[in-house]
Enzyme design. Structure first.
Site, PDB file in Angstrom:
ATOM      1  N   HIS A   1       0.826  -1.220   0.000  1.00 22.24           N
ATOM      2  CA  HIS A   1       0.000   0.000   0.000  1.00 22.24           C
ATOM      3  C   HIS A   1       0.853   1.260   0.000  1.00 22.24           C
ATOM      4  O   HIS A   1       1.909   1.310   0.612  1.00 22.24           O
ATOM      5  CB  HIS A   1      -1.032  -0.004   1.132  1.00 22.24           C
ATOM      6  CG  HIS A   1      -0.493  -0.001   2.532  1.00 22.24           C
ATOM      7  ND1 HIS A   1      -0.175   1.163   3.210  1.00 22.24           N
ATOM      8  CD2 HIS A   1      -0.230  -1.005   3.399  1.00 22.24           C
ATOM      9  CE1 HIS A   1       0.243   0.861   4.431  1.00 22.24           C
ATOM     10  NE2 HIS A   1       0.237  -0.443   4.569  1.00 22.24           N
TER      11      HIS A   1
ATOM     12  N   ASP B   1       3.194  -6.546   3.515  1.00 16.40           N
ATOM     13  CA  ASP B   1       2.849  -5.443   4.428  1.00 16.40           C
ATOM     14  C   ASP B   1       3.287  -5.733   5.861  1.00 16.40           C
ATOM     15  O   ASP B   1       2.666  -5.285   6.811  1.00 16.40           O
ATOM     16  CB  ASP B   1       1.339  -5.159   4.357  1.00 16.40           C
ATOM     17  CG  ASP B   1       0.968  -3.879   5.101  1.00 16.40           C
ATOM     18  OD1 ASP B   1       1.866  -3.049   5.341  1.00 16.40           O
ATOM     19  OD2 ASP B   1      -0.213  -3.716   5.445  1.00 16.40           O
TER      20      ASP B   1
ATOM     21  N   ASP C   1       6.222   0.790   6.549  1.00 14.66           N
ATOM     22  CA  ASP C   1       4.782   0.517   6.434  1.00 14.66           C
ATOM     23  C   ASP C   1       4.144   1.569   5.550  1.00 14.66           C
ATOM     24  O   ASP C   1       3.716   2.603   6.036  1.00 14.66           O
ATOM     25  CB  ASP C   1       4.170   0.509   7.838  1.00 14.66           C
ATOM     26  CG  ASP C   1       2.705   0.115   7.833  1.00 14.66           C
ATOM     27  OD1 ASP C   1       2.209  -0.356   6.789  1.00 14.66           O
ATOM     28  OD2 ASP C   1       2.053   0.276   8.881  1.00 14.66           O
TER      29      ASP C   1
ATOM     30  N   GLU D   1      -5.016   1.888   2.960  1.00 16.47           N
ATOM     31  CA  GLU D   1      -4.992   0.618   3.695  1.00 16.47           C
ATOM     32  C   GLU D   1      -5.141   0.880   5.187  1.00 16.47           C
ATOM     33  O   GLU D   1      -5.821   0.149   5.890  1.00 16.47           O
ATOM     34  CB  GLU D   1      -3.667  -0.121   3.432  1.00 16.47           C
ATOM     35  CG  GLU D   1      -3.590  -1.510   4.071  1.00 16.47           C
ATOM     36  CD  GLU D   1      -3.108  -1.537   5.521  1.00 16.47           C
ATOM     37  OE1 GLU D   1      -3.217  -2.590   6.166  1.00 16.47           O
ATOM     38  OE2 GLU D   1      -2.653  -0.501   6.028  1.00 16.47           O
ATOM     39  N   GLU D   2      -4.490   1.926   5.660  1.00 13.92           N
ATOM     40  CA  GLU D   2      -4.435   2.173   7.106  1.00 13.92           C
ATOM     41  C   GLU D   2      -5.800   2.487   7.709  1.00 13.92           C
ATOM     42  O   GLU D   2      -5.971   2.437   8.920  1.00 13.92           O
ATOM     43  CB  GLU D   2      -3.448   3.310   7.414  1.00 13.92           C
ATOM     44  CG  GLU D   2      -2.000   3.008   7.031  1.00 13.92           C
ATOM     45  CD  GLU D   2      -1.364   1.901   7.860  1.00 13.92           C
ATOM     46  OE1 GLU D   2      -2.028   1.364   8.756  1.00 13.92           O
ATOM     47  OE2 GLU D   2      -0.201   1.567   7.591  1.00 13.92           O
TER      48      GLU D   2
END
Ligand SMILES: *[C@@H]1O[C@H](CO)[C@@H](O)[C@H](O)[C@H]1NC(C)=O
Ligand SMILES: *[C@@H]1O[C@H](CO)[C@@H](O)[C@H](O)[C@H]1NC(C)=O
Ligand SMILES: *[C@@H]1O[C@H](CO)[C@@H](O)[C@H](O)[C@H]1NC(C)=O
Ligand SMILES: *[C@@H]1O[C@H](CO)[C@@H](O)[C@H](O)[C@H]1NC(C)=O
Length: 429
Positions: free
Chosen positions: A248, A322, A260, A294-295
């Protein structure tokens, strides 16, 4: 990766249909071949796997994914859902993927949450004055004036240097929304000691967070088009078949989002670059997707799934990285016993870099709906013991990344994607 933070907040109780059904298209055979023949077929890729590994680890592409990630994160910085930085990140990637000569580079529109942290601070006033390091959680409301109910959550991490770890949270329906922030392990432990002594604790919390209407964004896509299974041009041509690789592009609004999930996104790009450099075009299409938001709960990937699930039978394998691009060990895989047996043979091709393990349970919020619907799924399995040291903190910077580890991750990712996309038959479901 956002899953664990959600669980953390929960703890505190904040609370198939293929289109070719319409016409009589050529059926593609699956799972018809006896296993020993498949194993033999996979072993025949030993040399090509070695050439991919050599290019990524020892050859001209050495450190390329790391250098690209450094340029990307040093230029853009962090890129939270709804931010201008995320827009810039998508533009950056779109032109970089094009410039790299990848095929069918395009953007697919999605709607994503737009929460802005604003200024925030926490000051302990009793039993003594002490400035606390905090990070509000995504979707938290602001503090009103005067005394207030709020939640302060101990950051989830096995190691801390007074670093708060942010993440996404949701309010349960019907509960009063109160401000929520993460505090450091050190402060949480101290407050626990104070409380045990019967001391009264007073904290002045200020949070100016705001939630805006959902913002326009994109998932970013690039391909190497399959030689035998490109997009279907008419119903008599063979159906599109796809191996999807992903990470992501969004991050939290702290640090650089290098770990991340900058690393996962960059190796998913690098895998295609390596194959292109070697002139390798597999039978099936290789499609890299860099997810948005995504988060906030895999928001971009959810919309991708809703749109593309009509063609779910075309998806051979979905992959996501991820959990960091640390020293790779192998893959985590979800699929039938027959598919696992095939994947175990594919992993043997990674013997030159000792990354042959095949664990249970493919992980990744962005691919889990495909796996739930029966599509085989794989996630990169790395030596991730340091992942939660940096997760969602100001410490998630390029300094966490290692070029040597990223070379190995890229090699693994490219070998698996290429071989699975090139086998005569799709992975059995
Ligand atoms: C790749 O990175 C490693 C580790 O920093 C370094 O030793 C090596 O010289 C680099 N290779 C290239 C081609 O830059
Ligand atoms: C603690 O902070 C308060 C508010 O800023 C201030 O009024 C007070 O003087 C401080 N106490 C000490 C002991 O520094
Ligand atoms: C599904 O497949 C059909 C046939 O190839 C194609 O026309 C259509 O655009 C695909 N839908 C999506 C969302 O990719
Ligand atoms: C793989 O493992 C072998 C045996 O432990 C070791 O000799 C070799 O250096 C390792 N290779 C890599 C690339 O880590």
């Amino acid at each position: 990766m956002q899953g664990r933070q959600i669980k953390q907040c929960g703890l505190f109780s904040l609370t198939l249909l293929a289109t070719f059904l319409h016409c009589s298209c050529l059926p593609h055979s699956t799972g018809g071949k006896p296993f020993p023949e498949t194993a033999e077929e996979i072993a025949s890729y030993t040399k090509v796997a070695k050439s991919i590994i050599d290019l990524a680890v020892y050859g001209n592409a050495q450190n390329r994914s790391y250098e690209r990630l450094a340029d990307f994160t040093d230029t853009i910085g962090n890129r939270v859902s709804g931010s201008k930085n995320l827009d810039l990140a998508i533009k950056y990637m779109f032109s970089a993927l094009r410039k790299d000569g990848l095929e069918n580079v395009h953007l697919e529109p999605v709607k994503i949450p737009h929460w802005v942290r604003g200024e925030e601070s926490a000051m302990m006033l009793q039993p003594r004055n002490h400035t606390m390091a905090i990070l509000g959680l995504g979707s938290s409301v602001a503090t009103p004036q005067g005394a207030v109910w709020a939640t302060l959550i101990r950051s989830i991490t096995p190691f801390s240097i007074n670093s708060p770890h942010t993440g996404w949270q949701d309010y349960q329906e019907g509960v009063q929304k109160i401000p929520t922030a993460c505090i450091t392990v050190e402060d949480a432990m101290m407050m626990a000691r104070m409380a045990k002594r019967g001391q009264r604790i007073v904290v002045r919390l200020t949070m100016n967070a705001q939630t805006f209407p959902d913002a326009d964004s994109f998932n970013t896509v690039a391909e190497i088009i399959g030689s035998e299974h490109p997009e279907q041009v008419c119903c008599l041509s063979p159906p599109l078949q796809v191996v999807l690789l992903s990470g992501h592009l969004d991050s939290w609004d702290v640090g650089q989002g290098a770990m991340d999930d900058g690393g996962g996104a960059l190796i998913s790009w690098e895998a295609l670059s390596l194959l292109k450099d070697l002139g390798l075009r597999p039978r099936r299409t290789l499609r890299t997707v860099l997810w948005s938001a995504e988060e906030q709960g895999g928001v971009g990937a959810q919309q991708y799934f809703q749109l593309h699930k009509v063609n779910i039978s075309n998806f051979n394998l979905v992959m996501e990285s991820d959990l960091g691009t640390f020293s790779p060990l192998g893959l985590q895989f979800t699929g039938s016993a027959q598919a696992r047996a095939v994947m175990a043979e594919v992993m043997k091709l990674l013997k030159p870099i000792n990354t042959t393990t095949l664990e249970e349970h493919g992980e990744g919020i962005d691919i889990e709906m495909w796996m739930d619907a029966g599509v085989p799924g794989a996630s990169l399995h790395v030596a991730d013991s340091r992942y939660f040291w940096f997760h969602h903190t100001n410490g998630d910077t390029m300094s966490v990344q290692s070029p040597i580890e990223m070379n190995l991750c890229s090699a693994l990712w490219a070998v698996v994607a290429y071989v699975v996309a090139d086998l005569e038959e799709m992975l059995p479901r």
